[in-house]
Write a protein that holds these residues in place. Structure first.
Motif, short mmCIF file in Angstrom:
data_model
loop_
_atom_site.label_atom_id
_atom_site.label_comp_id
_atom_site.label_asym_id
_atom_site.label_seq_id
_atom_site.Cartn_x
_atom_site.Cartn_y
_atom_site.Cartn_z
N LEU A 159 -7.32 1.18 6.17
CA LEU A 159 -7.09 -0.20 5.75
C LEU A 159 -7.84 -1.19 6.64
N VAL A 172 -7.97 -4.64 -0.18
CA VAL A 172 -7.11 -5.16 0.89
C VAL A 172 -7.86 -6.14 1.78
N ALA A 212 -8.59 -5.11 6.03
CA ALA A 212 -7.24 -5.69 6.06
C ALA A 212 -7.06 -6.54 7.32
N ALA A 272 -1.60 -6.03 4.78
CA ALA A 272 -1.25 -4.79 4.10
C ALA A 272 0.12 -4.30 4.57
N VAL A 301 0.84 -1.20 0.00
CA VAL A 301 0.00 0.00 0.00
C VAL A 301 0.87 1.24 0.00
#
Length: 325
Positions: free
Chosen positions: A248, A223, A253, A228, A179
């Motif tokens: 995220l 994600v 994530a 991540a 990311v």
């Protein structure tokens, strides 16, 4: 190869390494890698804050490497580096290389508004005019900063050190997603993702309201259920990266790792990074971290071998870029 290198360096009296006061531990690790002792140098502050530098051994005709990141306090460490360069020049060193693991003022690399300075160019001019013949820098904020110097610049990358560490994790390569915490870091994140088993890429879109303040808007990419890995060149106040991590987690994530080369850690970075958003915060030792700034999720990797190998290759007139192939 390394054994041969170390043996040669011990008998090479023309290679001299001196450390400033900004990061002596990293300098000592680099010297150990090269099989050398750090050069004898006297650095002190007068009562009024002025800096005094005296080399305490001859450098006449030598290939001299000066190790000094311009980390906080940036102005003081930069001035110390300039005076070290001047001392070497006046002592008749043959070549002077400024080894700058972290280059302060690198973010001031262009004008974003009217009547702003381009401080990165000014810093380059000062280092050149002081008498440096070459600069060795690690993960500059932007590659264009190399063009500000009128002397050769060897720009090396801390990515291999971080990638090797992530490879030691018991995490399937298919679970990773790299990311970028902002649009400006996409090229860096893409290069990192390619080396991390060609992992998919996601981008956090943010709008900056003011210096050292940012607001996360949305996420480009998927994600959900992934590990991540947020990649940046530095963490300063950690506003960008923690806002991104919160987004995220919101987007599903599984875990979030923060990876950067330079841990500047200006307040309130430690409070933000230790707040539970990150599984691990991975940085390198280009900038010394104070003991009171340690927190459980923090991992510090050493770039001493990378810089030591680069110094040797510069001294030996060998290829530096082949390190990263």
């Amino acid at each position: 190869m390394q054994d041969v290198m170390l043996q040669d360096s011990r008998t090479d009296t023309r290679l001299k390494i001196f450390s400033g006061t900004a990061n002596p531990q990293l300098s000592q690790e680099i010297a150990c890698y090269l099989g050398l002792e750090l050069g004898k140098i006297k650095i002190k502050r007068f009562a009024d804050g002025e800096i005094y530098v005296q080399l305490q051994e001859s450098v006449r005709g030598c290939d001299v490497f000066l190790l000094q990141p311009t980390c906080p306090p940036a102005n003081e460490n930069l001035m110390e580096l300039l005076i070290m360069i001047d001392a070497c020049r006046r002592a008749s060193a043959k070549n002077i290389t400024a080894v700058i693991p972290y280059f302060g003022y690198a973010r001031a690399d262009r004008k974003t508004q009217g009547r702003e300075s381009i401080a990165a160019k000014l810093m380059a001019n000062l280092i050149t005019e002081a008498g440096a013949n070459r600069v060795l820098a690690l993960d500059l904020h932007s590659g264009q900063s190399m063009g500000y110097f009128d002397i050769p610049v060897d720009h090396v990358y801390g990515q291999p050190v971080i990638l090797d560490y992530l490879a030691s994790k018991i995490i399937s390569a298919d679970d990773f997603v790299v990311v970028s915490p902002d649009v400006g870091g996409v090229a860096r994140a893409r290069a990192f993702a390619k080396k991390l088993s060609d992992a998919p890429l996601a981008i956090v879109d943010k709008r900056r309201q003011d210096h050292n303040m940012s607001e996360v808007m949305n996420l480009i990419g998927d994600v959900r259920g992934k590990v991540a890995v947020m990649v940046d060149d530095m963490i300063d106040t950690a506003g960008t990266i923690t806002n991104g991590a919160a987004l995220l987690h919101k987007e599903g994530a599984r875990e979030v790792y923060a990876c950067c080369t330079h841990g500047v850690f200006s307040p309130p970075a430690i409070e933000r990074l230790s707040g539970g958003l990150f599984q691990e915060v991975i940085i390198t030792n280009t900038i010394p971290v104070r003991e009171e700034s340690y927190f459980p999720q923090l991992t510090i990797l050493s770039v001493a071998n990378l810089l030591g190998e680069t110094i040797w290759r510069v001294h030996d007139d060998s290829s530096v870029s082949s390190i990263f192939r």
